[in-house]
Design a protein around this motif. Structure first.
Motif, PDB file in Angstrom:
ATOM      1  N   LEU A 115       0.819  -1.213   0.000  1.00 15.48           N
ATOM      2  CA  LEU A 115       0.000   0.000   0.000  1.00 15.48           C
ATOM      3  C   LEU A 115       0.853   1.263   0.000  1.00 15.48           C
ATOM      4  CD1 LEU A 115      -2.939  -0.872   2.421  1.00 15.48           C
ATOM      5  CD2 LEU A 115      -2.793  -1.167  -0.052  1.00 15.48           C
ATOM      6  N   GLN A 116       1.973   1.250   0.697  1.00 19.91           N
ATOM      7  CA  GLN A 116       2.814   2.445   0.763  1.00 19.91           C
ATOM      8  C   GLN A 116       3.468   2.776  -0.587  1.00 19.91           C
ATOM      9  OE1 GLN A 116       2.993  -0.247   2.705  1.00 19.91           O
ATOM     10  NE2 GLN A 116       5.094  -0.859   3.117  1.00 19.91           N
ATOM     11  N   GLU A 117       3.431   1.851  -1.534  1.00 17.29           N
ATOM     12  CA  GLU A 117       3.967   2.105  -2.874  1.00 17.29           C
ATOM     13  C   GLU A 117       2.965   2.828  -3.782  1.00 17.29           C
ATOM     14  OE1 GLU A 117       7.030  -1.442  -3.771  1.00 17.29           O
ATOM     15  OE2 GLU A 117       4.931  -2.084  -3.559  1.00 17.29           O
ATOM     16  N   LEU A 118       1.736   2.948  -3.335  1.00 17.32           N
ATOM     17  CA  LEU A 118       0.689   3.585  -4.141  1.00 17.32           C
ATOM     18  C   LEU A 118       0.618   5.082  -3.835  1.00 17.32           C
ATOM     19  CD1 LEU A 118      -2.066   0.845  -3.912  1.00 17.32           C
ATOM     20  CD2 LEU A 118      -0.471   1.291  -5.785  1.00 17.32           C
ATOM     21  N   GLN A 119       1.636   5.785  -4.263  1.00 16.95           N
ATOM     22  CA  GLN A 119       1.740   7.231  -4.074  1.00 16.95           C
ATOM     23  C   GLN A 119       1.628   7.925  -5.429  1.00 16.95           C
ATOM     24  OE1 GLN A 119       1.875   8.493  -0.990  1.00 16.95           O
ATOM     25  NE2 GLN A 119       1.866   6.398  -0.228  1.00 16.95           N
ATOM     26  N   PRO A 120       1.176   9.185  -5.451  1.00 17.22           N
ATOM     27  CA  PRO A 120       1.121   9.924  -6.725  1.00 17.22           C
ATOM     28  C   PRO A 120       2.492   9.916  -7.402  1.00 17.22           C
ATOM     29  CG  PRO A 120       0.029  11.157  -4.989  1.00 17.22           C
ATOM     30  CD  PRO A 120       0.695   9.986  -4.320  1.00 17.22           C
ATOM     31  N   GLY A 121       2.492   9.661  -8.685  1.00 11.21           N
ATOM     32  CA  GLY A 121       3.733   9.610  -9.448  1.00 11.21           C
ATOM     33  C   GLY A 121       4.373   8.229  -9.501  1.00 11.21           C
ATOM     34  N   SER A 122       3.864   7.295  -8.706  1.00 10.93           N
ATOM     35  CA  SER A 122       4.394   5.938  -8.712  1.00 10.93           C
ATOM     36  C   SER A 122       4.048   5.243 -10.022  1.00 10.93           C
ATOM     37  CB  SER A 122       3.797   5.154  -7.537  1.00 10.93           C
ATOM     38  OG  SER A 122       4.035   3.773  -7.694  1.00 10.93           O
ATOM     39  N   SER A 123       4.931   4.385 -10.481  1.00 17.79           N
ATOM     40  CA  SER A 123       4.672   3.636 -11.721  1.00 17.79           C
ATOM     41  C   SER A 123       3.522   2.643 -11.547  1.00 17.79           C
ATOM     42  CB  SER A 123       5.932   2.892 -12.164  1.00 17.79           C
ATOM     43  OG  SER A 123       6.330   1.952 -11.178  1.00 17.79           O
ATOM     44  N   PHE A 124       3.133   2.363 -10.303  1.00 19.52           N
ATOM     45  CA  PHE A 124       2.028   1.451 -10.036  1.00 19.52           C
ATOM     46  C   PHE A 124       0.669   2.135 -10.144  1.00 19.52           C
ATOM     47  CE2 PHE A 124       5.477  -0.258  -7.213  1.00 19.52           C
ATOM     48  CZ  PHE A 124       5.767  -1.372  -7.989  1.00 19.52           C
ATOM     49  N   GLY A 174      -7.751  -6.538  -7.929  1.00 15.54           N
ATOM     50  CA  GLY A 174      -8.732  -5.745  -8.654  1.00 15.54           C
ATOM     51  C   GLY A 174      -8.069  -4.688  -9.513  1.00 15.54           C
ATOM     52  N   GLU A 175      -8.898  -3.827 -10.064  1.00 18.40           N
ATOM     53  CA  GLU A 175      -8.415  -2.780 -10.954  1.00 18.40           C
ATOM     54  C   GLU A 175      -8.450  -1.429 -10.234  1.00 18.40           C
ATOM     55  OE1 GLU A 175      -8.161  -6.021 -12.776  1.00 18.40           O
ATOM     56  OE2 GLU A 175     -10.190  -5.558 -12.152  1.00 18.40           O
ATOM     57  N   LEU A 176      -7.400  -0.665 -10.443  1.00 15.95           N
ATOM     58  CA  LEU A 176      -7.257   0.623  -9.775  1.00 15.95           C
ATOM     59  C   LEU A 176      -8.013   1.701 -10.536  1.00 15.95           C
ATOM     60  CD1 LEU A 176      -5.755   1.863  -7.349  1.00 15.95           C
ATOM     61  CD2 LEU A 176      -3.942   2.501  -8.948  1.00 15.95           C
ATOM     62  N   GLU A 177      -8.798   2.457  -9.798  1.00 12.67           N
ATOM     63  CA  GLU A 177      -9.485   3.616 -10.362  1.00 12.67           C
ATOM     64  C   GLU A 177      -8.844   4.861  -9.757  1.00 12.67           C
ATOM     65  OE1 GLU A 177     -13.562   2.986  -9.250  1.00 12.67           O
ATOM     66  OE2 GLU A 177     -13.923   1.671 -10.960  1.00 12.67           O
ATOM     67  N   VAL A 178      -8.565   5.853 -10.611  1.00 11.25           N
ATOM     68  CA  VAL A 178      -7.966   7.108 -10.166  1.00 11.25           C
ATOM     69  C   VAL A 178      -8.917   8.218 -10.586  1.00 11.25           C
ATOM     70  CG1 VAL A 178      -5.942   8.603 -10.279  1.00 11.25           C
ATOM     71  CG2 VAL A 178      -5.677   6.123 -10.596  1.00 11.25           C
ATOM     72  N   ASP A 179      -9.482   8.940  -9.596  1.00 15.17           N
ATOM     73  CA  ASP A 179     -10.427   9.997  -9.957  1.00 15.17           C
ATOM     74  C   ASP A 179      -9.696  11.309 -10.224  1.00 15.17           C
ATOM     75  OD1 ASP A 179      -9.935  11.234  -7.501  1.00 15.17           O
ATOM     76  OD2 ASP A 179     -11.866  10.730  -6.634  1.00 15.17           O
ATOM     77  N   THR A 180     -10.444  12.342 -10.541  1.00 16.01           N
ATOM     78  CA  THR A 180      -9.844  13.630 -10.924  1.00 16.01           C
ATOM     79  C   THR A 180      -9.081  14.290  -9.781  1.00 16.01           C
ATOM     80  OG1 THR A 180     -11.919  14.753 -10.402  1.00 16.01           O
ATOM     81  CG2 THR A 180     -11.561  14.085 -12.697  1.00 16.01           C
ATOM     82  N   THR A 181      -9.372  13.902  -8.531  1.00 18.96           N
ATOM     83  CA  THR A 181      -8.640  14.460  -7.388  1.00 18.96           C
ATOM     84  C   THR A 181      -7.470  13.558  -6.986  1.00 18.96           C
ATOM     85  OG1 THR A 181     -10.016  13.360  -5.743  1.00 18.96           O
ATOM     86  CG2 THR A 181     -10.734  15.551  -6.510  1.00 18.96           C
ATOM     87  N   GLN A 182      -7.192  12.554  -7.817  1.00 15.81           N
ATOM     88  CA  GLN A 182      -6.122  11.576  -7.588  1.00 15.81           C
ATOM     89  C   GLN A 182      -6.416  10.620  -6.427  1.00 15.81           C
ATOM     90  OE1 GLN A 182      -3.399  11.189  -9.787  1.00 15.81           O
ATOM     91  NE2 GLN A 182      -4.807  12.505 -10.895  1.00 15.81           N
TER      92      GLN A 182
END
Length: 122
Positions: free
Chosen positions: A14-23, A77-85
């Protein structure tokens, strides 16, 4: 007949899921592990936590999964990224993994990534 392709979940912490991460890519298939912090049965929204990081989960398709706050769970599952990130994992698979050794999990993940990196170069 349309063919639907599901990608295997890329194992991330979970800590790898930061803005700008390749994940962090829309519709990226991920596999995550953490403790269930909360779950709203009406909306199907849950929060998974691990090592100070958290992730919002949409468990709409997993209503029959027996959930217990505080237990360790693994979701794919699949990651969803909304407009507020804001990140939400739309889970399609989930299981209780209480008792899993997270230190060993981290070691194995490091070894797997090293192997995949070396294999890719050869």
């Amino acid at each position: 007949m349309a063919v639907v392709t599901l990608n295997p979940g890329l194992v991330v912490r979970l800590q790898e899921l930061q803005p700008g991460s390749s994940f962090v890519l829309p519709n990226q298939s991920l596999r995550v592990v953490g403790s269930l912090q909360s779950f709203d049965s009406t909306s199907g929204i849950a929060v998974l936590v691990d090592a100070g990081a958290s992730l919002r989960l949409d468990l709409e398709h997993l209503r029959e999964l027996p959930l217990r706050v505080g237990s360790l769970f693994e979701f794919i599952g699949e990651l969803e990224v909304d407009t507020t990130q804001q990140l939400t994992l739309k889970a399609r698979v989930g299981r209780n993994v209480d008792g899993m050794d997270m230190k060993l999990f981290d070691k194995v993940l490091q070894l797997r990534r090293r192997f995949e990196k070396d294999y890719k170069h050869n």
